[in-house]
Design a protein around this motif. Structure first.
Motif: not given
Length: 94
Positions: A16-33
């Protein structure tokens, strides 16, 4: 089982953090986590309940005091790691 859920929650929090830093949508990873964090809590308490049913008092005395503190720290870390992009996103709007 709860250990696998917990490790998965940590892995997806970092994704989630890595995708956020790459400016990508990271909501899926946050939900799964966060979902895996909830499953970790349920699995841990289910394990404790099974030990009570089987009257494994020694196992409860060995695991519960230490693991409940570790579970609290890991749960708080998961919430903070997954909430960090949300707070950063709000601050960038202003």
């Amino acid at each position: 089982m709860w250990l696998l859920f917990g490790l998965g929650a940590i892995a997806f929090a970092f994704l989630n953090l890595l995708n956020f830093n790459k400016r990508k949508n990271s909501q899926k990873f946050a939900f799964i986590s966060l979902s895996l964090t909830c499953l970790t809590l349920v699995a841990f308490y289910w394990d404790g309940a099974q030990r009570v049913v089987s009257e494994d008092w020694a196992g409860l005395m060995d695991t519960m005091p230490t693991m409940s503190k570790a579970l609290l720290v890991c749960t708080l870390a998961s919430i903070l790691l997954n909430g960090l992009p949300l707070f950063r996103k709000e601050n960038n709007k202003f």
